[in-house]
Design a protein around this motif. Structure first.
Motif, PDB file in Angstrom:
ATOM      1  N   GLY A 164       0.700  -0.922  -0.539  1.00 49.43           N
ATOM      2  CA  GLY A 164       0.047   0.037   0.374  1.00 49.43           C
ATOM      3  C   GLY A 164       0.673   1.347   0.605  1.00 49.43           C
ATOM      4  O   GLY A 164       2.280   1.374   0.017  1.00 49.43           O
ATOM      5  N   ASN A 165       0.170   2.627   0.010  1.00 47.17           N
ATOM      6  CA  ASN A 165       0.352   3.450   0.371  1.00 47.17           C
ATOM      7  C   ASN A 165       1.380   4.315   1.048  1.00 47.17           C
ATOM      8  O   ASN A 165       0.471   4.054   2.044  1.00 47.17           O
ATOM      9  N   TYR A 166       2.418   4.047   1.689  1.00 48.54           N
ATOM     10  CA  TYR A 166       2.802   4.273   3.698  1.00 48.54           C
ATOM     11  C   TYR A 166       2.374   5.906   3.587  1.00 48.54           C
ATOM     12  O   TYR A 166       2.454   5.478   4.503  1.00 48.54           O
ATOM     13  N   ASP A 167       2.876   6.567   2.289  1.00 52.56           N
ATOM     14  CA  ASP A 167       2.435   8.363   3.334  1.00 52.56           C
ATOM     15  C   ASP A 167       1.251   8.546   2.977  1.00 52.56           C
ATOM     16  O   ASP A 167       0.808   9.168   4.271  1.00 52.56           O
ATOM     17  N   THR A 195      15.219  10.772   4.123  1.00 49.42           N
ATOM     18  CA  THR A 195      13.801  10.601   3.189  1.00 49.42           C
ATOM     19  C   THR A 195      13.035  10.006   2.781  1.00 49.42           C
ATOM     20  O   THR A 195      11.556   9.934   3.038  1.00 49.42           O
ATOM     21  N   GLU A 196      13.131   8.936   3.821  1.00 47.99           N
ATOM     22  CA  GLU A 196      12.612   7.816   3.120  1.00 47.99           C
ATOM     23  C   GLU A 196      11.458   8.192   5.147  1.00 47.99           C
ATOM     24  O   GLU A 196      10.232   7.300   5.461  1.00 47.99           O
ATOM     25  N   VAL A 197      12.470   8.202   6.016  1.00 47.30           N
ATOM     26  CA  VAL A 197      11.337   8.440   7.223  1.00 47.30           C
ATOM     27  C   VAL A 197      10.722   9.594   8.079  1.00 47.30           C
ATOM     28  O   VAL A 197       9.621   9.845   8.436  1.00 47.30           O
ATOM     29  N   LEU A 198      11.469  10.696   7.547  1.00 43.65           N
ATOM     30  CA  LEU A 198      11.098  12.137   7.824  1.00 43.65           C
ATOM     31  C   LEU A 198       9.730  12.136   6.974  1.00 43.65           C
ATOM     32  O   LEU A 198       8.978  11.302   5.998  1.00 43.65           O
ATOM     33  N   PRO A 242      16.041   5.529  14.384  1.00 41.79           N
ATOM     34  CA  PRO A 242      15.039   4.110  14.200  1.00 41.79           C
ATOM     35  C   PRO A 242      15.427   3.910  12.765  1.00 41.79           C
ATOM     36  O   PRO A 242      16.236   4.844  11.988  1.00 41.79           O
ATOM     37  N   GLU A 243      15.948   2.693  12.584  1.00 40.93           N
ATOM     38  CA  GLU A 243      15.549   1.611  10.926  1.00 40.93           C
ATOM     39  C   GLU A 243      14.547   2.620  10.600  1.00 40.93           C
ATOM     40  O   GLU A 243      13.390   2.672  10.694  1.00 40.93           O
ATOM     41  N   SER A 244      14.219   2.747   8.862  1.00 44.39           N
ATOM     42  CA  SER A 244      13.446   2.542   7.965  1.00 44.39           C
ATOM     43  C   SER A 244      12.227   1.896   7.686  1.00 44.39           C
ATOM     44  O   SER A 244      12.442   0.724   6.936  1.00 44.39           O
ATOM     45  N   PRO A 245      10.889   2.154   7.935  1.00 40.93           N
ATOM     46  CA  PRO A 245       9.820   1.549   8.355  1.00 40.93           C
ATOM     47  C   PRO A 245      10.090   1.423   6.635  1.00 40.93           C
ATOM     48  O   PRO A 245       8.915   0.366   6.394  1.00 40.93           O
ATOM     49  N   ARG A 246      10.323   2.130   5.775  1.00 40.50           N
ATOM     50  CA  ARG A 246       9.251   1.496   3.995  1.00 40.50           C
ATOM     51  C   ARG A 246      10.468   0.628   4.052  1.00 40.50           C
ATOM     52  O   ARG A 246      10.009  -0.453   3.382  1.00 40.50           O
ATOM     53  N   GLU A 297       7.992  -5.751  13.328  1.00 44.47           N
ATOM     54  CA  GLU A 297       9.014  -4.151  13.319  1.00 44.47           C
ATOM     55  C   GLU A 297       8.442  -2.597  12.483  1.00 44.47           C
ATOM     56  O   GLU A 297       9.034  -1.700  13.502  1.00 44.47           O
ATOM     57  N   SER A 298       8.025  -3.125  11.611  1.00 43.20           N
ATOM     58  CA  SER A 298       7.797  -0.801  10.696  1.00 43.20           C
ATOM     59  C   SER A 298       6.440  -0.727  11.732  1.00 43.20           C
ATOM     60  O   SER A 298       6.684   0.328  12.051  1.00 43.20           O
ATOM     61  N   GLU A 299       5.960  -1.598  11.810  1.00 49.26           N
ATOM     62  CA  GLU A 299       4.333  -0.646  13.072  1.00 49.26           C
ATOM     63  C   GLU A 299       4.964  -0.734  14.129  1.00 49.26           C
ATOM     64  O   GLU A 299       4.352   0.749  14.141  1.00 49.26           O
ATOM     65  N   ALA A 300       5.722  -1.626  14.709  1.00 47.72           N
ATOM     66  CA  ALA A 300       6.170  -0.965  16.407  1.00 47.72           C
ATOM     67  C   ALA A 300       7.046   0.519  16.116  1.00 47.72           C
ATOM     68  O   ALA A 300       7.049   1.286  16.891  1.00 47.72           O
ATOM     69  N   ILE A 301       7.762   0.966  15.775  1.00 41.45           N
ATOM     70  CA  ILE A 301       8.238   2.191  14.726  1.00 41.45           C
ATOM     71  C   ILE A 301       7.665   3.099  15.156  1.00 41.45           C
ATOM     72  O   ILE A 301       7.608   4.600  15.528  1.00 41.45           O
ATOM     73  N   VAL A 302       6.187   3.159  13.948  1.00 39.92           N
ATOM     74  CA  VAL A 302       5.299   4.161  13.240  1.00 39.92           C
ATOM     75  C   VAL A 302       4.556   4.557  14.236  1.00 39.92           C
ATOM     76  O   VAL A 302       4.293   5.160  14.785  1.00 39.92           O
TER      77      VAL A 302
END
Length: 555
Positions: free
Chosen positions: A2-5, A217-220, A276-280, A290-295
């Motif tokens: 899906g669209n991450y943004d 660019t991926e996290v901000l 953090p690591e990049s959720p993307r 892991e991605s959801e935990a960071i978000v």
């Protein structure tokens, strides 16, 4: 996937999580300012002349044993020749200088006993420690160029490593490896070991630079992402660059300087637990939890509520068979228009990097205080980045880049017209030239990305980045030409830049135009001078008409 943004839109644009991460990543770029140009002081050449073993010579004869020569308009002791001492000793058997001796009649020899170096400015450099002067003078620009050779390797490898092992791991491994290599470099016992270590310093330094850029660019958030990739990265690099000469001013020994610069990296250790690591990237690897935990941690920091399920498992699939994966460097060579565009971009990137790094490395050779000159060189970059960033929002790329190149090259060509006595004016012109090159540096990144279609954008930027390394590798040798004629580097860099500022006008304009998506859209250039620039509405209408015609033919 899906669209991450869209999936993370609930986080907002300027929450506390994004602001903290923005400043943490930017502080890392301060270290790149420390480490990228310390060779200016470590590899500086102090005033020197042949060592004369005293024996029974008086101080008058000691001074008279060194021939005088004119260097950069000034009369000074010869750096590579001395009078034959046996003859000198025979003529001064009683230890004083006879008045009827004509020194020009005495034959000269090389500095067979070594050199003596002034310690007025530098207590120790690699030049004074390993006698990198006269016949070995070429080793200084070679040592400088090894850093940029490492840049070439690092820029080719770092992307693949971060795609495989993650942005965060590669970022901090590069940061630690760079610091350890600089520390090891301070213990070098030969010039060759220094150069080998410097090569790997460059490889890890550019890896650090690129990986932090990608992570940001991926996290901000979208609003901070734009600020980070323009003013944030460049200005914080300038902060490190401006502080470097004052550290070097306080520490005049090259080994101690490297150890201090290496030790300053210790302050970045806590960032491992804060960045953090990049959720993307985690999503691309299928690591949804892991991605959801960071978000969710970001949502908590921003004081917003996160949904129970942020990313649907069914949407997290690896995308394969995309058009962008089917292209290689051969596609750049197949089309005449793309081939010409790439050739122009390669020359622009090489010339801009040659001028930028050449002027940065030349600060120790300028008249006046080398520490102040380096600081002024860094200071000129601050308004350059600010001005160019704001101009890019409202001005066409093609004339803007040509104007900046003209400013940079034009001021360098004027330096040769300045009298020797007006060295302050010559310094001002060089700083103005650096201002133009810095602004060109900013524009060429965005302009090149807009020229290439989506399916070739990463490939095109990678090839241009490699060409940039070639320009930076040659920069120390261009500055080395100043040992033969101090105006030669300025004439060479200025002339190349002026020519490219004119030839740049042959590239198509991209400002206000829809970015090309496919290879065919980029090929819509006519005679390499005119591009079919279509608005978004016109392009969509043209595609609908083509589809309508195809349907009519089918039925």
């Amino acid at each position: 996937m899906g669209n991450y943004d869209e999936d993370t839109a609930f986080l907002g644009q300027k929450g506390q999580f994004f602001i903290i991460l923005f400043f943490l990543l930017n502080t890392i770029y301060i270290s790149t300012g420390f480490h990228s140009l310390y060779i200016v002081f470590v590899g500086a050449s102090p005033l020197h002349h042949c060592l004369v073993v005293a024996g029974n010579l008086s101080e008058v004869w000691m001074n008279a044993s060194i021939p005088k020569e004119t260097v950069k308009g000034k009369l000074q002791p010869s750096q590579c020749q001395r009078y034959i001492l046996e003859t000198v000793r025979n003529l001064s058997a009683e230890g004083y200088l006879p008045q009827d001796v004509n020194l020009t009649d005495i034959k000269q020899e090389k500095c067979v006993d070594g050199w003596t170096y002034s310690t007025d400015i530098y207590h120790s450099t690699i030049v004074s420690e390993w006698d990198l002067v006269c016949d070995n003078e070429w080793k200084v620009p070679f040592a400088s160029s090894t850093l940029y050779m490492g840049y070439l390797l690092g820029s080719l490898v770092s992307g693949q490593l971060s795609d495989r092992f993650g942005r965060k791991k590669v970022l901090f491994i590069s940061l630690a490896a760079e610091a350890l290599l600089i520390l090891a470099q301070s213990f070098s016992n030969t010039w060759l070991i220094f150069c080998i270590l410097y090569f790997f310093v460059g490889a890890f330094q550019i890896s650090l630079y690129i990986t932090a850029f990608v992570l940001g660019t991926e996290v901000l958030s979208k609003s901070l992402r734009v600020l980070f990739t323009t003013l944030g990265v460049f200005l914080h690099y300038c902060i490190g660059y401006m502080v470097l000469p004052w550290i070097a001013f306080a520490i005049r020994d090259w080994r101690c300087l490297l150890r201090v610069l290496s030790g300053l990296t210790v302050v970045y250790i806590p960032l491992w637990w804060l960045v953090p690591e990049s959720p993307r990237w985690l999503l691309a690897q299928g690591r949804v939890m892991e991605s959801e935990a960071i978000v969710k941690r970001a949502a908590k920091t921003n004081n917003v509520e996160a949904p129970d399920v942020i990313f649907k498992e069914s949407e997290v699939k690896e995308e394969t068979g995309k058009e962008s994966g089917n292209y290689s460097a051969l596609h750049i060579l197949k089309s005449g228009n793309i081939r010409k565009t790439t050739l122009m971009c390669l020359m622009l990137w090489m010339a801009i990097n040659m001028g930028y790094f050449g002027l940065s490395l030349n600060t120790s050779n300028l008249s006046g205080d080398p520490f102040l000159n380096c600081f002024l060189s860094a200071l000129t970059e601050v308004p350059a980045y600010i001005v160019s960033t704001f101009l890019l929002k409202s001005c066409p790329r093609r004339p803007l880049l040509s104007a900046f190149l003209g400013i940079g090259g034009g001021f360098l060509l004027l330096i040769q017209l300045i009298p020797e006595s007006l060295h302050t004016l010559a310094l001002a012109l060089e700083m103005a030239g650096k201002f133009g090159f810095t602004m060109s540096f900013t524009v060429v990144y965005i302009y090149t990305a807009e020229l290439y279609p989506t399916v070739l954008r990463n490939l095109g930027m990678g090839i241009c980045s490699s060409a940039a390394r070639i320009g930076s590798i040659t920069a120390p040798y261009v500055i080395f030409l100043g040992t033969f004629n101090k105006y030669l580097p300025y004439i060479l860099m200025g002339s190349i830049t002026i020519v490219l500022s004119l030839s740049n006008l042959f590239l198509p304009e991209t400002f206000g135009k829809v970015l090309p998506e496919t290879l065919e859209e980029m090929q819509k250039c006519k005679n390499f001078l005119k591009r079919e620039n279509l608005s978004l509405e016109e392009r969509q209408r043209k595609r609908k008409n083509s589809l309508h015609q195809a349907c009519e033919q089918h039925y």
